[in-house]
Enzyme design. Structure first.
Site, PDB file in Angstrom:
ATOM      1  N   GLU A 129       0.802  -1.232   0.000  1.00  0.00           N
ATOM      2  CA  GLU A 129       0.000   0.000   0.000  1.00  0.00           C
ATOM      3  C   GLU A 129       0.826   1.269   0.000  1.00  0.00           C
ATOM      4  O   GLU A 129       1.974   1.273   0.418  1.00  0.00           O
ATOM      5  CB  GLU A 129      -0.853   0.012   1.271  1.00  0.00           C
ATOM      6  CG  GLU A 129      -1.906  -1.040   1.239  1.00  0.00           C
ATOM      7  CD  GLU A 129      -2.453  -1.323   2.619  1.00  0.00           C
ATOM      8  OE1 GLU A 129      -2.911  -0.379   3.275  1.00  0.00           O
ATOM      9  OE2 GLU A 129      -2.440  -2.493   3.017  1.00  0.00           O
ATOM     10  N   CYS A 181      -2.526   1.314   8.544  1.00  0.00           N
ATOM     11  CA  CYS A 181      -1.500   0.481   7.892  1.00  0.00           C
ATOM     12  C   CYS A 181      -1.976  -0.931   7.622  1.00  0.00           C
ATOM     13  O   CYS A 181      -2.448  -1.615   8.505  1.00  0.00           O
ATOM     14  CB  CYS A 181      -0.302   0.331   8.817  1.00  0.00           C
ATOM     15  SG  CYS A 181       0.426   1.861   9.213  1.00  0.00           S
TER      16      CYS A 181
END
Ligand code: SAH
Length: 350
Positions: A90, A332
């Site tokens: 990501e 996260c």
């Protein structure tokens, strides 16, 4: 894997280009395209025969954007990148008044096992390369064009100081004029606290901001939520911070995610203030992003405010970090975890 061109210095790229029997000036042309986030088909001033040759040996961008989620709330964009071996990682584009920041991953997954973090749910699969990290920055920079990324934060998935070789190479590269020329002072690296590697970072001669995920004022609390705290004491981590400050002259930022009934009492705030007294530092309080897979809960707004005020009253510089992208799996590892879950349930139903 194909050769990754995006993390190479001009010297390395020139050597590589000439080793393919091509003139050295092609390296500069190639690099100009690479740092624009270009793919081979975009490189119109290069001969087709040259492109054909290097295409079979090397990748232009070592990553590609496979999902893009824009937050309706605040303009934050979460990106999912696909890597050549099929893994995904990501990145997040964040828009602030002072400019655009890009939050970058440094590993596929993470080995650190923090109890509140989605990145570590499936452990660490591998380190990212400097070429992959640079490529993600180039692609993100291309997306925000005609603006440009002004700040980088190494706060995505992974523990950057568990991948020092590639991360340090990446930092030297991305700050150079051959690459995006991002000022080191505009880069933050966040670590869960690995003292030896923090010392090494201090010696790299980079003026980046060191952020340390403290999340507790003492070993007992840190050990409950961060397995790494059983290996390194808070004293060792804070000593490494003092060394970093002394070597670089930069203040250290402490991250502290407030978790209900774990680390958010006023006693905890007082103990934290006592430990940090006299240190050139700033505390970033983070309201915990709920991760469904974990049972920990965010502290209430009132408790966050009380904790903040207590630190301030004790002369510790502190702020509450604005939560961005809550509607797009902002924390996260959440987007990747979501994708892995969807893939698993799709595979299960086939
Ligand atoms: N491994 C590094 C960097 C990645 S995480 C580190 O530990 O610092 C970036 C920051 O987000 C860290 O402070 C991490 O502890 C925090 N974080 C992880 N999961 C979170 C969650 N669910 N809510 C709030 N902060 C979280």
């Amino acid at each position: 894997m194909k050769t990754q061109l995006t993390g190479m210095s001009m010297n390395q790229l020139t050597n590589w280009v000439t080793a393919q029997g091509e003139p050295a000036f092609r390296a500069r042309q190639l690099n100009d395209w690479l740092k624009k986030g270009a793919h081979f088909e975009d490189m119109r001033n290069l001969p087709a025969s040259l492109i054909e040759k290097i295409k079979s040996l090397a990748s232009a961008q070592a990553a590609r954007v496979i999902e893009r989620h824009g937050s309706k709330l605040d303009g934050t964009e979460k990106l999912l990148f696909g890597l050549e071996d099929g893994h995904t990682v990501e990145g997040v584009i964040m828009r602030y008044h002072h400019g655009i920041s890009f939050c970058l991953s440094t590993q596929v997954g993470c080995a650190m096992g923090c109890a509140f973090c989605a990145s570590t749910l499936n452990g660490k699969l591998r380190d990212l390369t400097a070429g992959e990290m640079a490529s993600m920055c180039y692609l993100a920079n291309r997306m925000v064009s005609p603006s440009a990324i002004g700040n980088l934060v190494l706060m995505g998935s992974g523990e950057p100081l568990d991948n020092t070789k590639e991360v340090f190479a990446f930092l030297h590269h991305i700050t150079s004029t051959d690459s995006l020329n991002i000022g080191a002072r505009h880069i933050s690296l966040s670590t869960c606290g690995l003292p030896d590697q923090m010392h090494r970072l201090a010696q790299e001669g980079l003026q980046i901001t060191l952020s340390v995920s403290l999340h507790g004022p003492n070993d007992e609390i840190r050990q409950q939520i961060m397995p790494i705290a059983r290996v390194h004491t808070i004293d060792a981590v804070l000593d490494a911070c003092r060394y970093y400050i002394q070597k670089t002259g930069r203040r250290v930022v402490f991250e502290y995610a407030l978790i209900q009934d774990i680390n958010d009492s006023l006693d905890n705030a007082q103990e934290l203030a006592k430990r940090l007294r006299g240190m050139q530092c700033h505390v970033n309080l983070i309201p915990l992003n709920d991760v469904k897979e974990r049972s920990l809960r965010a502290s209430t707004k009132v408790q966050v405010e009380r904790f903040l005020n207590c630190l301030k009253a004790l002369n510790i510089s502190a702020t509450v970090r604005r939560q961005l992208g809550d509607d797009i799996f902002g924390a996260c590892g959440q987007l990747r975890a979501q994708r892995l879950k969807t893939q698993l349930s799709e595979e299960g139903s086939q």
